[in-house]
Motif scaffolding. Sequence first.
Motif, short mmCIF file in Angstrom:
data_model
loop_
_atom_site.label_atom_id
_atom_site.label_comp_id
_atom_site.label_asym_id
_atom_site.label_seq_id
_atom_site.Cartn_x
_atom_site.Cartn_y
_atom_site.Cartn_z
N ALA A 173 28.08 17.96 -53.91
CA ALA A 173 27.73 19.53 -52.69
C ALA A 173 27.39 20.01 -54.31
O ALA A 173 27.13 21.42 -53.85
N GLN A 174 28.32 20.22 -54.73
CA GLN A 174 27.92 21.71 -55.85
C GLN A 174 26.71 21.32 -56.27
O GLN A 174 25.73 22.13 -56.72
N GLU A 176 23.80 19.51 -54.86
CA GLU A 176 23.09 20.38 -53.91
C GLU A 176 22.50 21.98 -54.02
O GLU A 176 21.48 22.21 -53.83
N SER A 177 23.69 21.99 -54.19
CA SER A 177 24.04 23.78 -54.02
C SER A 177 23.30 24.56 -55.00
O SER A 177 22.38 25.19 -54.87
N GLU A 178 23.37 24.28 -56.51
CA GLU A 178 23.00 24.74 -57.73
C GLU A 178 20.75 24.68 -57.25
O GLU A 178 20.40 25.42 -57.93
N GLN A 181 19.07 26.76 -55.38
CA GLN A 181 19.32 27.96 -55.88
C GLN A 181 18.13 28.04 -56.41
O GLN A 181 17.09 28.95 -56.48
#
Length: 186
Positions: A173-174, A176-178, A181
């Motif tokens: 999740a981290q 994918e989030s980065e 962005q």
Amino acid sequence: LSFLSRKSSEGASGYFISALGCSNNIASNKATDNLLKGCLSFFNTQECLKDNTYNFKNKLLCFLNAKINAKESVKLSEIERVAREFIPAEDIETADNIASQFMVYLNEECSIPSEFPAHQSTVTKYSQIRSKTSNYDLKFEKSALGTNEQDKVYYDREHKKLILSGIPDETIAQIESELAQQEQNQ
């Protein structure tokens, strides 16, 4: 009042160690390092044990980590029990002889005390691979490394790349989030 030691390089403790008949203690990190080096050396030099060296090392590292986590000292007799799992037992007398030679080697040649606390950093040095650059800090158990795609840490020799599998959902999740962005800012 001054205390005069027998040698200029030793303090009062050296005098009392000698007077009470104690043996000099070996530091925990040195005892742990000597144990691991000694075990690997003995197994590698014995024809009947050579093939078991890697598995023995992994079992020994697990044992040492368990002792560290339980805050218990390591006893040479316990190391013998771990080693016996990897000594061929077709002939009990021969197995006993090898185990006896192993204990003498560790105690006399490697100066392993009969009991000592295992040293975490030394065990980690033998059980993990670490790499740190300005862009990343990588650390993983050596036992997770392999050259098959199904290994947790797969090393692709041809392309000189590591591929991780079994990544925790939180980490995914981290990542994918980065990446999302980064894509928005392009």
